[in-house]
Design an enzyme around this catalytic site. Structure first.
Site, PDB file in Angstrom:
ATOM      1  N   GLY A 145       0.831  -1.197   0.000  1.00 43.55           N
ATOM      2  CA  GLY A 145       0.000   0.000   0.000  1.00 43.55           C
ATOM      3  C   GLY A 145       0.864   1.245   0.000  1.00 43.55           C
ATOM      4  O   GLY A 145       1.999   1.233   0.489  1.00 43.55           O
TER       5      GLY A 145
ATOM      6  N   GLN B  88       2.907  10.052   1.123  1.00 45.28           N
ATOM      7  CA  GLN B  88       4.224   9.417   1.215  1.00 45.28           C
ATOM      8  C   GLN B  88       5.114   9.770   0.025  1.00 45.28           C
ATOM      9  O   GLN B  88       6.332   9.606   0.094  1.00 45.28           O
ATOM     10  CB  GLN B  88       4.078   7.886   1.286  1.00 45.28           C
ATOM     11  CG  GLN B  88       3.479   7.390   2.577  1.00 45.28           C
ATOM     12  CD  GLN B  88       3.336   5.880   2.549  1.00 45.28           C
ATOM     13  OE1 GLN B  88       2.368   5.338   2.028  1.00 45.28           O
ATOM     14  NE2 GLN B  88       4.327   5.184   3.095  1.00 45.28           N
TER      15      GLN B  88
ATOM     16  N   CYS C 159       6.003  -0.191   7.121  1.00 48.23           N
ATOM     17  CA  CYS C 159       5.603   0.987   6.351  1.00 48.23           C
ATOM     18  C   CYS C 159       6.769   1.388   5.456  1.00 48.23           C
ATOM     19  O   CYS C 159       7.916   1.410   5.906  1.00 48.23           O
ATOM     20  CB  CYS C 159       5.266   2.126   7.309  1.00 48.23           C
ATOM     21  SG  CYS C 159       4.831   3.661   6.474  1.00 48.23           S
ATOM     22  N   LEU C 160       6.472   1.708   4.201  1.00 50.32           N
ATOM     23  CA  LEU C 160       7.541   2.095   3.277  1.00 50.32           C
ATOM     24  C   LEU C 160       8.230   3.385   3.728  1.00 50.32           C
ATOM     25  O   LEU C 160       9.357   3.651   3.323  1.00 50.32           O
ATOM     26  CB  LEU C 160       6.983   2.261   1.856  1.00 50.32           C
ATOM     27  CG  LEU C 160       6.496   0.963   1.197  1.00 50.32           C
ATOM     28  CD1 LEU C 160       5.876   1.252  -0.159  1.00 50.32           C
ATOM     29  CD2 LEU C 160       7.628  -0.045   1.074  1.00 50.32           C
TER      30      LEU C 160
ATOM     31  N   HIS D  29      -4.225   1.626   7.742  1.00 55.19           N
ATOM     32  CA  HIS D  29      -2.847   2.127   7.809  1.00 55.19           C
ATOM     33  C   HIS D  29      -2.650   3.264   6.794  1.00 55.19           C
ATOM     34  O   HIS D  29      -2.120   4.325   7.134  1.00 55.19           O
ATOM     35  CB  HIS D  29      -1.884   0.967   7.518  1.00 55.19           C
ATOM     36  CG  HIS D  29      -0.443   1.368   7.421  1.00 55.19           C
ATOM     37  ND1 HIS D  29       0.512   0.951   8.312  1.00 55.19           N
ATOM     38  CD2 HIS D  29       0.204   2.154   6.518  1.00 55.19           C
ATOM     39  CE1 HIS D  29       1.687   1.474   7.965  1.00 55.19           C
ATOM     40  NE2 HIS D  29       1.528   2.201   6.886  1.00 55.19           N
ATOM     41  N   GLU D  30      -3.097   3.039   5.550  1.00 60.86           N
ATOM     42  CA  GLU D  30      -2.913   4.056   4.506  1.00 60.86           C
ATOM     43  C   GLU D  30      -3.763   5.284   4.792  1.00 60.86           C
ATOM     44  O   GLU D  30      -3.342   6.413   4.532  1.00 60.86           O
ATOM     45  CB  GLU D  30      -3.248   3.483   3.120  1.00 60.86           C
ATOM     46  CG  GLU D  30      -2.448   2.262   2.694  1.00 60.86           C
ATOM     47  CD  GLU D  30      -0.947   2.434   2.834  1.00 60.86           C
ATOM     48  OE1 GLU D  30      -0.459   3.568   2.738  1.00 60.86           O
ATOM     49  OE2 GLU D  30      -0.266   1.429   3.068  1.00 60.86           O
TER      50      GLU D  30
ATOM     51  N   HIS E 240      -2.131   7.785   6.974  1.00 59.10           N
ATOM     52  CA  HIS E 240      -1.191   8.682   6.288  1.00 59.10           C
ATOM     53  C   HIS E 240      -1.887   9.962   5.827  1.00 59.10           C
ATOM     54  O   HIS E 240      -1.269  11.020   5.778  1.00 59.10           O
ATOM     55  CB  HIS E 240      -0.580   7.990   5.067  1.00 59.10           C
ATOM     56  CG  HIS E 240       0.538   7.039   5.387  1.00 59.10           C
ATOM     57  ND1 HIS E 240       1.720   7.458   5.960  1.00 59.10           N
ATOM     58  CD2 HIS E 240       0.671   5.699   5.199  1.00 59.10           C
ATOM     59  CE1 HIS E 240       2.527   6.409   6.106  1.00 59.10           C
ATOM     60  NE2 HIS E 240       1.912   5.324   5.660  1.00 59.10           N
TER      61      HIS E 240
HETATM   62 ZN    ZN Z   1       2.751   3.416   5.679  1.00 55.83          ZN
END
Ligand code: ZN
Length: 177
Positions: free
Chosen positions: A46, A51, A91-92, A133-134, A137
């Protein structure tokens, strides 16, 4: 398509509140394609627009094993949640760290698709967790915010150190002779 740069914690741009899209325009289609490429390449399941330094309420994800179930959510809204549970998340934007986070494991979400058409989705398990989670953000929230202060500051210090080392030219890392 272009691979985008993923902002990393504690970059303050990850803390901005993302704004809703009034309408989905052509350049958003381009951004969506670039976000999928960036996410698959990372690899991740995701990615939220903030991000990649685009503070709008747009996210892409694909929790399938074969990268064949791309999903776009624009201006997402959670209508119902149930079944509390815990899952290990990464998380990226917080590379290399995985921690347990409590979230609802069944949700109903309403959003616009990549063409701007509204739809509703019942999600469970990994998909439900990924959507939450997304969506965090979009509100400037990261999964490390669910951890203890101690754990969070430890992760922050390590990542800051890595980022410093990466931004230094190679020559200055060599020992002085
Ligand atoms: Zn993330």
């Amino acid at each position: 398509m272009t691979r985008l740069t993923i902002l990393e914690y504690p970059d303050p741009r990850l803390r901005r509140m993302a704004v809703p899209l009034a309408r989905v325009e052509k350049h958003h289609q381009q951004l969506i394609d670039d976000m999928f490429e960036t996410m698959y390449d990372a690899p991740g399941v995701g990615l939220a627009a903030p991000q990649v330094d685009a503070p709008i309420r747009l996210l892409v994800m694909d929790v399938s094993d074969n990268n064949d179930q791309p999903l776009v959510l624009i201006n997402p809204d959670i209508l119902a949640r149930s079944t509390p549970g815990t899952m290990r998340e990464g998380c990226l934007s917080v590379p290399g760290y995985f921690e347990e986070v409590d979230r609802s494991h069944e949700i109903t979400v309403r959003a616009l698709d990549r063409l701007g058409k509204p739809f509703e989705l019942q999600a469970e398990g990994l998909l439900a967790v990924c959507i939450q989670h997304e969506m965090d953000h979009l509100d400037g929230k990261l999964f490390v915010d669910y951890l203890t202060e101690l754990k969070r500051s430890r992760i922050r210090k390590k990542l800051e150190k890595e980022q410093r080392q990466r931004s230094q030219p190679k020559s200055s890392r060599s020992p002085a002779l």
